[in-house]
Design a protein around this motif. Structure first.
Motif, short mmCIF file in Angstrom:
data_model
loop_
_atom_site.label_atom_id
_atom_site.label_comp_id
_atom_site.label_asym_id
_atom_site.label_seq_id
_atom_site.Cartn_x
_atom_site.Cartn_y
_atom_site.Cartn_z
N THR A 1 0.83 -1.20 0.00
CA THR A 1 0.00 0.00 0.00
C THR A 1 0.87 1.25 0.00
N ALA A 2 2.02 1.20 0.69
CA ALA A 2 2.95 2.33 0.66
C ALA A 2 3.48 2.55 -0.75
N PHE A 3 3.80 1.45 -1.44
CA PHE A 3 4.29 1.55 -2.82
C PHE A 3 3.21 2.12 -3.74
N LEU A 4 1.98 1.64 -3.60
CA LEU A 4 0.89 2.11 -4.47
C LEU A 4 0.64 3.60 -4.25
N ALA A 5 0.61 4.02 -2.98
CA ALA A 5 0.39 5.44 -2.70
C ALA A 5 1.51 6.28 -3.29
N THR A 6 2.75 5.81 -3.13
CA THR A 6 3.89 6.57 -3.64
C THR A 6 3.87 6.63 -5.16
N THR A 7 3.38 5.58 -5.82
CA THR A 7 3.27 5.58 -7.27
C THR A 7 2.43 6.77 -7.74
N GLY A 8 1.31 7.00 -7.05
CA GLY A 8 0.48 8.15 -7.40
C GLY A 8 1.17 9.47 -7.11
N LEU A 9 1.84 9.57 -5.96
CA LEU A 9 2.53 10.81 -5.60
C LEU A 9 3.67 11.10 -6.57
N VAL A 10 4.38 10.04 -6.98
CA VAL A 10 5.49 10.21 -7.91
C VAL A 10 5.00 10.75 -9.26
N ALA A 11 3.82 10.28 -9.69
CA ALA A 11 3.27 10.78 -10.95
C ALA A 11 3.04 12.29 -10.90
N VAL A 12 2.57 12.77 -9.75
CA VAL A 12 2.35 14.21 -9.59
C VAL A 12 3.68 14.95 -9.60
N VAL A 13 4.65 14.43 -8.83
CA VAL A 13 5.95 15.08 -8.72
C VAL A 13 6.71 15.04 -10.04
N SER A 14 6.42 14.03 -10.88
CA SER A 14 7.14 13.89 -12.15
C SER A 14 6.95 15.07 -13.09
N HIS A 15 5.95 15.88 -12.84
CA HIS A 15 5.76 17.07 -13.68
C HIS A 15 6.82 18.12 -13.37
N ALA A 16 7.46 17.98 -12.21
CA ALA A 16 8.57 18.88 -11.87
C ALA A 16 9.92 18.19 -12.05
N VAL A 17 10.02 16.93 -11.60
CA VAL A 17 11.23 16.11 -11.76
C VAL A 17 10.83 14.85 -12.51
N HIS A 18 11.27 14.72 -13.75
CA HIS A 18 10.82 13.63 -14.60
C HIS A 18 11.30 12.28 -14.08
N MET A 19 10.47 11.25 -14.29
CA MET A 19 10.72 9.91 -13.76
C MET A 19 11.08 8.95 -14.88
N SER A 20 11.21 7.65 -14.52
CA SER A 20 11.55 6.62 -15.50
C SER A 20 11.08 5.27 -14.98
N ASP A 21 11.04 4.27 -15.88
CA ASP A 21 10.66 2.91 -15.47
C ASP A 21 11.67 2.34 -14.48
N THR A 22 12.93 2.67 -14.67
CA THR A 22 13.97 2.19 -13.75
C THR A 22 13.71 2.70 -12.34
N ALA A 23 13.39 3.99 -12.23
CA ALA A 23 13.10 4.57 -10.91
C ALA A 23 11.91 3.88 -10.26
N ASN A 24 10.91 3.53 -11.06
CA ASN A 24 9.72 2.87 -10.53
C ASN A 24 10.06 1.49 -9.99
N SER A 25 10.91 0.75 -10.71
CA SER A 25 11.29 -0.60 -10.27
C SER A 25 12.15 -0.54 -9.01
N VAL A 26 13.09 0.39 -8.96
CA VAL A 26 13.92 0.54 -7.76
C VAL A 26 13.06 0.97 -6.58
N MET A 27 12.09 1.83 -6.84
CA MET A 27 11.17 2.27 -5.79
C MET A 27 10.42 1.09 -5.20
#
Length: 740
Positions: A208-234
Motif C-alpha cells: 500500500t505504501a508503494f501504491l500510494a507513492t506511485t500516485g505521488l510520484v506521478a504528480v511530482v514527475s511534472h517537476a522532476v521527470h521519472m523513469s521505469d527504472t526509478a519505478n522498479s527501484v522504488m
C-alpha cells in the motif's frame, strides 16, 4: 502517534486507505512524465540531443541495416547470386509495409573493402519512439531470407531492433524480479512469524505504501521527470523498508505481550521503542537516498526522489496505521498458524538461542572476534582497490548468443565503426556559409587523417534548421576503450583546429560512445560530493539520535566496511571472473559504471536501517540499568532474530536479480545480496558487539563542547518493566553499579 492510532483505530485505518486511494486517483489523473534523452545523459551528448530536439530533427525515423555477407569461398558482392539475395532482402523488408527509404548497397556504394559484404539500409515508418514495438515483422522477414540461404550471412541491426532486444531483456528481467519478490517475502515471513495474518501485515503495508507513492510520484514527475527504472527501484526499496519497519514494530509488540503486558501497554512500548527506531532509520535512509540528487544524472535524480518518497510513506504508515491494525486484530494476529512452526521467541524474551551462543563466544574474546571479522572484511575489500568501471557493450551486457549482438559484431568487422558512429551536431546561424562548409569538410578530412575514423564521414545538411549532422565511424568500433580514445581525438584535437575556428558555431559530439563516456565521466565527478554528503549527514543523524560521538563514528566505519566488502566481491566475481559461473555470468573485466555509486547509496541506507534498530535496543537496555556488556548481550540477542528475518527477505529478493539475463542486473543482485548478508551477520552479529564490548563505557561518550546539541533521544527508562510472572522465579539481571 502510536497511542493516538491505537485509540482511534478505525479513523487511522480509514485515513490510510483514503490516502492510498486518493494518491492513486490523483496520480493517474496527472499522468507520469518520463525523462527525455537530453536529461538522461549530461555533457556533450545531452547538448547534441538538445540541438536536434529544438530543431525538430530527433523525430527522424529509426534507421535499420541488414548485412549480407559471403562468409567464405570466392563469392563476391558483385556476383549475380549475391545480387539476387540482396534483392530478396529488399523485397522482404518492403513487403512488411513497415519500412521506407530502402537503399540498395549497389546504388549508394555500401560495399566492404574486401568486396564480400554489403549493407541494405532503410528506415522504420512512423514514430521512432514506437518503432521497437513494430520492428518484429521486419526481423522475421530478414530471418526468412537467412533460412533460405544458409551459405550467406543475412543479419539485421539498427535502432529499433537493438532497442527491442534490450527492452525485452530489461523489461522481462525486472518483471520476473518484481513478480518473484512478493511471494519470496511472504514465504519467509510465514516462517518467521508462523502465522498467516502476522506475515501478511508487513507485505500489505509495504504494497500500500508503494501504491500510494506511485500516485505521488506521478504528480511530482511534472517537476522532476521519472523513469521505469526509478519505478522498479522504488518497488524494491519500498518492499525492503516497508517489511523491515513493520517487522521491527510487530516483533516488539508481540515480545512485550509475551512478557506479560496488556495489549495497550505492549503497543505503547512498541511505539516508544521500535516506532522511534523506525523514524530515525527512515530519516537516515532518506538522507542516504538524497545523495543521488547530487549526481546531475536524470535517472539517478528520479531514483533518488522516488525512493525517498516511498521510504517516507512506508515510515509514516508503520507508526500510524500499523498500531491501529494491531489494536484491531489483537490476538487474531496469530490467526492462520502454520503447522509444525513453533511460535518464535516464545518463552525466551524474544531472544535468539543461536545468536546467544554466537554472542557468548564473541563477548568472551572480543579482541579475537574483532580481529577475525574485521580482517576478513578488509581482505574482501582489498580487491576493490583495482575496481574498473565501464559502460558495458551490447555483447558484454546480453552475451554474444543473441542474433542482434552477432549482427552488430559482424557489421563492425566488415564496416569498422559503421553500426555505431559518432554524431557531430553542427549549429550555426548560417549553416550554408562558405566558412562553415569549409570547416565541416576540414573536420571530415582531419578525422580520417588523424586516425580517429576509418571513414567515410557522412554529412546531412538541414538548411532550414541551421544544423548539419556528421556521422563519423570511430576507429575501434566495438572495442569500447579504442572507440573512446578515437572520440577524444575528435573532441580534443580535430574539432578545435577545424570547427572550433568558426565564430558562433557550436558542434557537440554525440552518439552512443559519447553517451557512454559522458555518463561515466559524470558518475566519476559525482562520487566525492555524494559520498561526502551521505557520510556527513548520516554521522550527524547518529550523533543527534544517540548523543554519542563513539556510536556515530563506529556506525560510519562499520557501514563503510560493509560497502567495501561488497565492492570487493563484485570485483572478484565480475571483473576477475572468480566464481562467476556460480551465478551464470562471465568475468567481463569491468563493473557497470553506475553500480558502485548506486550500491553505496542503497547499502548505506539499508545498513543504517539495521544499525539504528540494534543500537537503539542496546541503548534502551543500558538506560534501564544494565551494564554496557549486559546491554550489548540483551540488545543483540533480542534483535538478531528480527534483523536476520528482515535480511533473509532482502537477500532472497536481491538474489533474484543475480539470476537474471542482463549482466548489469546480475552485478546489482550479487552486490546487494552479498552486502546485506555480510551486514546482518558479520557486522551486526560479530563486529558490532565485539567493538562495543572493547569500548565499554566509552560507547556513550559525548564531548562536553557538544553538550548544546538538541536531545533527540527518548527516555527509555520510562518504558514500563514487564510484570513479574508468579509461576517462575525471575531470571537474574546483570545491573550496573548505578543506584545500588
Amino acid at each position: 502517534m502510536g497511542g493516538w492510532s491505537a485509540r482511534h483505530r478505525w479513523t487511522a485505518v480509514g485515513s490510510w486507505l483514503l490516502f492510498v486511494v486518493l494518491a492513486l486517483v490523483i496520480g493517474s489523473m496527472a499522468g507520469r512524465v518520463d525523462l527525455t534523452d537530453r536529461e538522461e545523459v549530461p555533457g556533450e551528448f545531452g547538448q547534441a540531443v538538445a540541438i536536434l530536439d529544438d530543431a525538430g530533427l530527433n523525430d527522424e525515423p529509426a534507421g535499420e541495416m541488414v548485412l549480407v555477407q559471403a562468409a567464405g569461398g570466392s563469392l563476391q558482392a558483385t556476383d549475380p547470386v549475391f545480387r539476387a539475395v540482396v534483392g530478396e532482402v529488399v523485397a522482404a523488408v518492403e513487403g512488411t509495409g513497415q519500412v521506407a527509404s530502402v537503399q540498395s548497397p549497389y546504388d549508394v556504394g555500401a560495399i566492404s573493402e574486401d568486396g564480400r559484404s554489403v549493407l541494405v539500409r532503410f528506415d522504420m515508418r512512423g514514430d521512432p519512439q514506437t518503432a521497437p514495438d513494430r520492428v518484429e515483422p521486419v526481423v522475421e522477414a530478414v530471418s526468412g531470407v537467412q533460412d533460405k540461404h544458409k551459405d550467406l550471412k543475412v543479419e539485421q541491426f539498427g535502432a529499433a531492433s537493438s532497442e527491442k532486444v534490450f527492452n525485452d531483456a530489461f523489461g522481462s528481467d525486472f518483471q520476473r524480479a518484481e513478480y518473484s519478490a512478493l511471494p519470496v517475502a511472504l514465504g519467509i515471513l510465514l516462517i518467521a512469524f508462523g502465522a498467516l495474518v502476522a506475515a501478511l501485515l508487513p507485505v500489505l503495508l509495504a504494497m500500500t505504501a508503494f501504491l500510494a507513492t506511485t500516485g505521488l510520484v506521478a504528480v511530482v514527475s511534472h517537476a522532476v521527470h521519472m523513469s521505469d527504472t526509478a519505478n522498479s527501484v522504488m518497488l524494491l526499496v519500498g518492499l525492503a523498508v516497508g517489511v523491515d519497519y513493520c517487522l521491527f514494530y510487530l516483533r516488539r509488540e508481540r515480545e512485550e505481550r509475551e512478557a506479560g503486558h496488556d495489549a495497550q501497554t505492549a503497543l505503547r512500548i512498541a511505539a516508544a521503542t521500535s516506532g522511534r527506531a523506525v523514524l530515525v532509520s527512515g530519516v537516515t535512509v532518506i538522507v542516504a537516498m538524497a545523495g543521488m540528487l547530487f549526481t546531475g544524472i536524470g535517472d539517478f535524480k528520479a531514483m533518488g526522489l522516488a525512493t525517498m518518497m516511498v521510504v517516507a510513506v512506508a515510515m509514516f504508515g508503520s507508526v500510524t496505521v500499523l498500531p491501529a491494525l494491531l489494536s484491531l486484530l489483537g490476538e487474531r494476529v496469530e490467526k492462520g498458524r502454520i503447522p509444525f512452526l513453533r511460535r518464535r521467541g516464545k518463552g525466551t524474551g524474544g531472544e535468539s538461542r543461536v545468536w546467544r551462543a554466537i554472542l557468548g563466544a564473541v563477548l568472551r574474546r572480543p579482541v579475537v572476534a574483532a580481529a577475525v571479522a574485521g580482517g576478513a572484511l578488509v581482505a574482501l575489500a582489498v580487491p576493490a582497490v583495482g575496481l574498473n568501471t565501464a559502460n558495458l557493450t551490447l555483447s558484454q551486457e546480453l552475451g554474444d548468443g543473441l542474433p542482434v549482438v552477432r549482427a552488430y559484431e559482424d557489421i563492425n568487422k566488415a564496416f569498422p565503426g559503421g553500426p555505431d558512429p559518432a554524431q557531430v551536431v553542427v549549429k550555426a546561424s548560417d549553416i550554408t556559409s562558405p566558412e562553415v562548409r569549409q570547416a565541416i569538410d576540414a573536420f571530415s578530412r582531419a578525422a580520417v587523417a588523424e586516425g580517429a575514423s576509418p571513414g567515410p564521414v557522412e554529412t546531412e545538411l538541414h538548411e532550414k534548421e541551421g544544423v548539419a549532422v556528421l556521422k563519423v565511424p570511430l576507429t575501434g568500433g566495438t572495442d569500447e576503450e579504442k572507440a573512446e580514445a578515437s572520440l577524444k581525438v575528435l573532441r580534443d584535437e580535430v574539432r578545435p583546429g577545424t570547427l572550433g575556428g568558426v565564430a558562433g558555431l557550436t558542434a557537440p559530439i554525440g552518439g552512443s560512445t559519447a553517451a557512454s563516456m559522458d555518463f561515466t565521466d559524470k558518475i566519476g565527478d559525482a562520487v566525492p560530493p555524494v559520498f561526502a554528503f551521505v557520510v556527513a549527514f548520516a554521522f550527524l543523524l547518529m550523533l543527534l539520535s544517540f548523543r554519542s560521538m563513539t556510536i556515530a563514528v563506529t556506525s560510519i566505519v562499520l557501514n563503510l566496511l560493509s560497502v567495501g566488502a561488497a565492492y570487493g566481491i563484485l570485483t572478484i566475481v565480475f571483473q576477475h571472473g572468480w566464481g562467476a559461473g556460480l551465478v551464470g555470468a562471465e568475468g567481463v573485466g569491468a563493473i557497470v559504471a553506475w553500480l558502485p555509486l548506486f550500491l553505496f547509496v542503497i547499502l548505506f541506507g539499508l545498513s543504517m536501517d539495521y544499525h539504528v534498530f540494534v543500537v537503539s535496543r542496546i541503548r534502551e537496555a543500558r538506560m534501564r540499568g544494565l551494564t554496557t556488556q549486559g546491554a550489548i548481550r540483551h540488545g543483540i540477542t533480542t534483535t538478531a532474530g528480527v534483523v536476520t528475518s528482515a535480511a533473509v527477505i532482502m537477500v532472497a529478493v536481491f538474489a533474484i536479480f543475480g539470476t537474471l539475463s542482463m549482466q548489469s542486473m546480475k552485478q546489482m543482485g550479487v552486490g546487494l545480496a552479498a552486502a546485506v548478508l555480510i551486514d546482518a551477520t558479520v557486522i551486526r552479529g560479530v563486529l558490532l558487539p565485539a567493538v562495543m564490548s572493547l569500548l565499554g563505557e566509552r560507547n556513550w561518550y559525548l564531548p562536553k563542547w557538544l553538550g548544546w546539541l538538541p536531545d533527540m533521544t527518548h527516555d527509555e527508562a520510562a518504558v514500563a518493566p514487564a510484570p513479574v510472572r508468579q509461576a517462575t522465579a525471575p531470571a537474574p539481571v546483570e545491573h550496573s553499579g548505578v543506584g545500588r
